[in-house]
Design a protein around this motif. Structure first.
Motif, PDB file in Angstrom:
ATOM      1  N   ALA A  31     -32.252  -0.701   2.772  1.00 25.46           N
ATOM      2  CA  ALA A  31     -31.901  -1.331   1.882  1.00 25.46           C
ATOM      3  C   ALA A  31     -30.847  -2.750   2.225  1.00 25.46           C
ATOM      4  CB  ALA A  31     -30.693  -0.365   1.381  1.00 25.46           C
ATOM      5  N   GLU A  32     -30.361  -2.499   3.263  1.00 27.45           N
ATOM      6  CA  GLU A  32     -29.834  -3.881   3.875  1.00 27.45           C
ATOM      7  C   GLU A  32     -30.563  -4.968   3.978  1.00 27.45           C
ATOM      8  OE1 GLU A  32     -27.682  -3.236   7.830  1.00 27.45           O
ATOM      9  OE2 GLU A  32     -25.945  -4.638   7.273  1.00 27.45           O
ATOM     10  N   SER A  33     -31.893  -4.751   4.595  1.00 31.39           N
ATOM     11  CA  SER A  33     -32.908  -5.648   4.961  1.00 31.39           C
ATOM     12  C   SER A  33     -33.418  -6.333   3.560  1.00 31.39           C
ATOM     13  CB  SER A  33     -33.886  -5.066   5.805  1.00 31.39           C
ATOM     14  OG  SER A  33     -34.742  -4.416   4.897  1.00 31.39           O
ATOM     15  N   ILE A  34     -33.289  -5.577   2.405  1.00 36.24           N
ATOM     16  CA  ILE A  34     -33.941  -6.101   1.258  1.00 36.24           C
ATOM     17  C   ILE A  34     -33.037  -6.546   0.040  1.00 36.24           C
ATOM     18  CG2 ILE A  34     -36.244  -4.883   1.779  1.00 36.24           C
ATOM     19  CD1 ILE A  34     -35.396  -3.132  -0.414  1.00 36.24           C
ATOM     20  N   PHE A  35     -31.610  -6.350   0.265  1.00 37.64           N
ATOM     21  CA  PHE A  35     -30.782  -6.430  -0.753  1.00 37.64           C
ATOM     22  C   PHE A  35     -30.555  -7.812  -1.390  1.00 37.64           C
ATOM     23  CE2 PHE A  35     -26.805  -8.519   0.318  1.00 37.64           C
ATOM     24  CZ  PHE A  35     -26.818  -8.423   1.568  1.00 37.64           C
ATOM     25  N   ILE A  36     -30.926  -8.847  -0.580  1.00 37.29           N
ATOM     26  CA  ILE A  36     -30.931 -10.081  -1.054  1.00 37.29           C
ATOM     27  C   ILE A  36     -32.144 -10.609  -1.860  1.00 37.29           C
ATOM     28  CG2 ILE A  36     -30.725 -12.620  -0.430  1.00 37.29           C
ATOM     29  CD1 ILE A  36     -28.876 -11.910   2.034  1.00 37.29           C
ATOM     30  N   SER A  37     -33.247 -10.367  -1.144  1.00 38.55           N
ATOM     31  CA  SER A  37     -34.506 -10.736  -1.837  1.00 38.55           C
ATOM     32  C   SER A  37     -35.104  -9.825  -2.902  1.00 38.55           C
ATOM     33  CB  SER A  37     -35.695 -10.777  -0.865  1.00 38.55           C
ATOM     34  OG  SER A  37     -35.806  -9.378  -0.073  1.00 38.55           O
ATOM     35  N   TYR A  70     -24.170  -5.063  -5.888  1.00 35.15           N
ATOM     36  CA  TYR A  70     -23.307  -5.740  -6.803  1.00 35.15           C
ATOM     37  C   TYR A  70     -23.131  -7.126  -6.870  1.00 35.15           C
ATOM     38  CZ  TYR A  70     -22.083  -0.859  -7.984  1.00 35.15           C
ATOM     39  OH  TYR A  70     -21.918   0.545  -8.460  1.00 35.15           O
ATOM     40  N   SER A  71     -22.841  -7.781  -5.759  1.00 33.58           N
ATOM     41  CA  SER A  71     -22.614  -9.103  -5.749  1.00 33.58           C
ATOM     42  C   SER A  71     -23.905  -9.851  -6.166  1.00 33.58           C
ATOM     43  CB  SER A  71     -22.332  -9.341  -4.512  1.00 33.58           C
ATOM     44  OG  SER A  71     -23.038  -9.384  -3.306  1.00 33.58           O
ATOM     45  N   GLN A  72     -24.961  -9.346  -5.867  1.00 32.40           N
ATOM     46  CA  GLN A  72     -26.178 -10.027  -6.088  1.00 32.40           C
ATOM     47  C   GLN A  72     -26.372  -9.861  -7.657  1.00 32.40           C
ATOM     48  OE1 GLN A  72     -26.799 -11.591  -3.107  1.00 32.40           O
ATOM     49  NE2 GLN A  72     -28.777 -11.389  -3.786  1.00 32.40           N
ATOM     50  N   PHE A  73     -26.204  -9.016  -8.274  1.00 29.90           N
ATOM     51  CA  PHE A  73     -25.848  -8.946  -9.749  1.00 29.90           C
ATOM     52  C   PHE A  73     -24.722  -9.704 -10.559  1.00 29.90           C
ATOM     53  CE2 PHE A  73     -29.860  -6.683  -9.925  1.00 29.90           C
ATOM     54  CZ  PHE A  73     -29.828  -5.612  -9.138  1.00 29.90           C
ATOM     55  N   THR A  74     -23.900 -10.233  -9.603  1.00 30.79           N
ATOM     56  CA  THR A  74     -22.825 -10.699 -10.018  1.00 30.79           C
ATOM     57  C   THR A  74     -21.841  -9.975 -10.865  1.00 30.79           C
ATOM     58  OG1 THR A  74     -23.863 -11.753 -12.002  1.00 30.79           O
ATOM     59  CG2 THR A  74     -23.728 -13.237 -10.087  1.00 30.79           C
ATOM     60  N   ILE A  75     -21.701  -8.658 -10.437  1.00 28.49           N
ATOM     61  CA  ILE A  75     -20.783  -7.696 -11.216  1.00 28.49           C
ATOM     62  C   ILE A  75     -19.932  -7.061  -9.940  1.00 28.49           C
ATOM     63  CG2 ILE A  75     -22.520  -7.234 -12.931  1.00 28.49           C
ATOM     64  CD1 ILE A  75     -23.375  -4.749 -11.378  1.00 28.49           C
ATOM     65  N   PHE A  76     -18.903  -6.414 -10.370  1.00 25.75           N
ATOM     66  CA  PHE A  76     -18.106  -5.715  -9.396  1.00 25.75           C
ATOM     67  C   PHE A  76     -17.481  -4.315 -10.106  1.00 25.75           C
ATOM     68  CE2 PHE A  76     -17.351  -8.055  -5.652  1.00 25.75           C
ATOM     69  CZ  PHE A  76     -17.970  -9.336  -5.801  1.00 25.75           C
ATOM     70  N   ASP A  97     -19.539  -6.882   9.010  1.00 20.45           N
ATOM     71  CA  ASP A  97     -19.280  -5.885   7.968  1.00 20.45           C
ATOM     72  C   ASP A  97     -17.731  -6.033   7.747  1.00 20.45           C
ATOM     73  OD1 ASP A  97     -21.680  -3.365   9.236  1.00 20.45           O
ATOM     74  OD2 ASP A  97     -21.958  -4.896   7.922  1.00 20.45           O
ATOM     75  N   ALA A  98     -16.776  -5.966   8.570  1.00 20.35           N
ATOM     76  CA  ALA A  98     -15.451  -6.003   8.280  1.00 20.35           C
ATOM     77  C   ALA A  98     -15.283  -7.123   7.511  1.00 20.35           C
ATOM     78  CB  ALA A  98     -14.671  -5.920   9.755  1.00 20.35           C
ATOM     79  N   GLY A  99     -15.723  -8.218   7.825  1.00 15.24           N
ATOM     80  CA  GLY A  99     -15.468  -9.453   7.193  1.00 15.24           C
ATOM     81  C   GLY A  99     -15.850  -9.679   5.737  1.00 15.24           C
ATOM     82  N   PHE A 100     -17.069  -8.950   5.479  1.00 12.38           N
ATOM     83  CA  PHE A 100     -17.673  -8.955   4.122  1.00 12.38           C
ATOM     84  C   PHE A 100     -16.655  -7.888   3.400  1.00 12.38           C
ATOM     85  CE2 PHE A 100     -20.928 -11.195   3.085  1.00 12.38           C
ATOM     86  CZ  PHE A 100     -22.041 -11.354   4.309  1.00 12.38           C
ATOM     87  N   SER A 101     -16.148  -6.616   3.939  1.00 14.48           N
ATOM     88  CA  SER A 101     -15.276  -5.632   3.439  1.00 14.48           C
ATOM     89  C   SER A 101     -14.041  -6.439   2.728  1.00 14.48           C
ATOM     90  CB  SER A 101     -14.973  -4.466   4.303  1.00 14.48           C
ATOM     91  OG  SER A 101     -16.311  -4.019   4.494  1.00 14.48           O
ATOM     92  N   TRP A 102     -13.429  -7.137   3.509  1.00 11.32           N
ATOM     93  CA  TRP A 102     -12.202  -7.572   3.266  1.00 11.32           C
ATOM     94  C   TRP A 102     -12.477  -8.834   2.126  1.00 11.32           C
ATOM     95  CZ3 TRP A 102      -7.557  -5.991   3.431  1.00 11.32           C
ATOM     96  CH2 TRP A 102      -7.599  -4.824   4.775  1.00 11.32           C
TER      97      TRP A 102
END
Length: 544
Positions: A31-37, A70-76, A97-102
């Motif tokens: 899932a992590e490898s394809i979430f952008i594309s 969620y961010s790829q779909f512009t929702i939170f 991962d910590a950076g994205f979390s914060w």
């Protein structure tokens, strides 16, 4: 021997426990490898995972991936449960991962209006980003910081941070965000200095080139319209019109209706009222939704029709469209007010959620203390209870103060918006006077010359007249050619103009012939089409 065996078993158990806690499930890595594309497929994988069976590491990764999708779909999400899981687990050992979390925590707090908390979370995200090699993370942080400085009207820092974000997206090879950020920078240059300068065109051209590469129709359409705006602002309406016409249709009402209104405005400023009305007619009512964007489009739509009607001398219609425009402005004001109160309610709900989470954490700690220290006295419990009540009252007072501050800021914003609308009205009046002077001079010039030539603007949209007829009447030009081979190109063009409600005098002007010639041509058309005497030519074409 027994002790040695016992120690070995304990050591192996610790290793197995450590391994099971740190290992990430393979489906999470997929899932992590394809979430952008392919965010849809990533979401499908995450939905199939039973979160209850995950170890702490996989649970934190699942929460973070859910936020990324969620961010790829512009929702939170509506609450911060996923964010709390991610931020409480990831640390210096996994800085990206910590950076994205914060970062997501900062965005969540921004959405609820917590400016101080947003800034603190963003600074933490930036600290982790410096220790990672994730360029997309750094780019997102730069862009978030740019938005903060933009709200503070700090143009230099906003521009600098957006440019740094663009460089990081280039390193991340994120074509979509490179194009989008270049578009934002171009817009920013345009707002700072409203003229098609080199800097503006440089970034807009870059945005357009990349948008074409990834074939993102909405991004292409938006970029063309922004480029058109750079020329519209400088009153180069011919060039602006060229870019507006290049903007592709997206089958999305907000984007397409915005395109039609832009084109209509250009034609109006050029004095081509019929063409302006033609593009206004493409906007259909009612819309599927009554959003803020649609209200803005409707305002421009009625404004154009008001000016066209006034220029044509139809005061009744001009007054009608002016009333409709006033209704739209009133609706926009109501939406702004409703959104303001919705924002306050949203912020208030978040306050309650934070208090609820704090209470739950305290209760959890209290249960642990009771288990470990059963000898706590009743007096200590009473003191803790009083302290909790005091803390809750203090928190509620703090919330009320924040709500009052937010209400004051909203009132100041309303006053500011009213002043902006007044300035816009004054500018529109000046533009209208300039157009009136131009029309008067053009009319006087035509009287002096005494020539009757076909308007150049009508000649230039011959193809658009045919296309509009084909769109409205199921490719009628092709069907006429196939069924009646004797029809000439001129015959079919006249049929399309009749379907578009051009009168005989206007058709004669366009073709540079006399009105009597058009009547003769219509008689010949009836014979070629084998139309009976009692049948109306236009009615026949409409039902063909």
């Amino acid at each position: 021997m027994f002790k040695s065996t016992k120690h070995t078993i304990v050591f192996i158990s610790i290793l197995l426990s450590s391994f099971s806690c740190s290992k990430i499930q393979p489906d999470l890595k997929t899932a992590e490898s394809i979430f952008i594309s392919n965010p849809d497929s990533a979401q499908a994988i995450l939905d199939k995972i039973n979160v209850k069976n995950l170890n702490p590491a996989s649970r934190a990764k699942h929460a973070l991936l859910q936020l990324k999708v969620y961010s790829q779909f512009t929702i939170f999400p509506q609450n911060d449960s996923l964010i709390r899981i991610a931020t409480s687990y990831f640390d210096q050992n996994s800085p990206a991962d910590a950076g994205f979390s914060w970062l997501y925590k900062s965005i969540f707090e921004r959405n609820y209006g917590y400016k101080e908390e947003q800034a603190e979370s963003l600074l933490k995200a930036e600290e982790f980003a410096k220790k990672s090699d994730d360029h997309r993370l750094k780019a997102n942080i730069y862009c978030e910081k740019a938005d903060i400085y933009d709200e503070q009207k700090n143009n230099d820092m906003t521009l600098k941070l957006r440019q740094e974000g663009l460089q990081e997206y280039v390193l991340a090879k994120d074509t979509y965000n490179i194009s989008l950020t270049a578009l934002m920078i171009g817009l920013y240059y345009l707002n700072i200095n409203p003229s098609p300068k080199d800097s503006t065109q440089k970034y807009l051209s870059q945005a357009l080139e990349l948008a074409k590469i990834i074939k993102d129709t909405i991004l292409i359409s938006t970029t063309y319209k922004v480029i058109g705006n750079t020329y519209f602002i400088t009153k180069d309406y011919h060039t602006a019109l060229k870019y507006y016409l290049l903007s592709p249709t997206t089958n999305t009402e907000t984007y397409d209706y915005n395109k039609w209104t832009n084109i209509a405005w250009c034609y109006y400023e050029l004095g081509h009222l019929d063409s302006a009305k033609l593009y206004c007619s493409k906007i259909k009512f009612p819309h599927n939704t009554q959003s803020y964007l649609f209200y803005q489009i409707d305002q421009f739509y009625y404004n154009i029709l008001k000016h066209i009607s006034k220029d044509e001398g139809n005061i009744g219609k001009a007054f009608y469209y002016a009333e409709k425009e006033a209704e739209i402005k009133d609706s926009i004001s109501k939406i702004n007010l409703r959104n303001s109160f919705a924002g306050l309610e949203k912020k208030y709900n978040y306050d309650k959620l934070r208090i609820k989470n704090t209470k739950l954490e305290l209760q959890y700690k209290q249960r642990g203390i009771i288990i470990l220290f059963v000898i706590l006295t009743l007096s200590l419990l009473i003191i803790m209870f009083i302290f909790k009540n005091y803390q809750n009252n203090k928190d509620q007072l703090h919330i009320q103060q924040q709500l009052n501050d937010q209400k004051r800021k909203l009132l100041e914003k309303v006053i500011e918006n009213n002043e902006l609308l007044q300035r816009q009205n004054r500018i529109q009046q000046i533009l209208l006077q300039n157009v009136e002077n131009f029309k008067t001079q053009t009319f006087k010039a035509s009287l002096i010359s005494g020539k009757r030539n076909a308007p150049e603007d009508i000649k230039s949209i011959k193809d658009e007249i045919i296309i509009y007829a084909d769109t409205s009447y199921n490719n009628i030009s092709r069907r006429l050619s196939e069924q009646f081979p004797r029809l000439t190109e001129r015959d079919i063009f006249i049929c399309c103009m009749l379907l578009n409600e051009f009168d005989t005098g206007m058709i004669a002007t366009i073709l540079e012939v006399k009105t009597e010639s058009i009547n003769i041509h219509r008689s010949r058309l009836r014979k070629k089409l084998s139309i009976k005497n009692e049948t109306n030519l236009i009615d026949y074409l409409k039902t063909f």
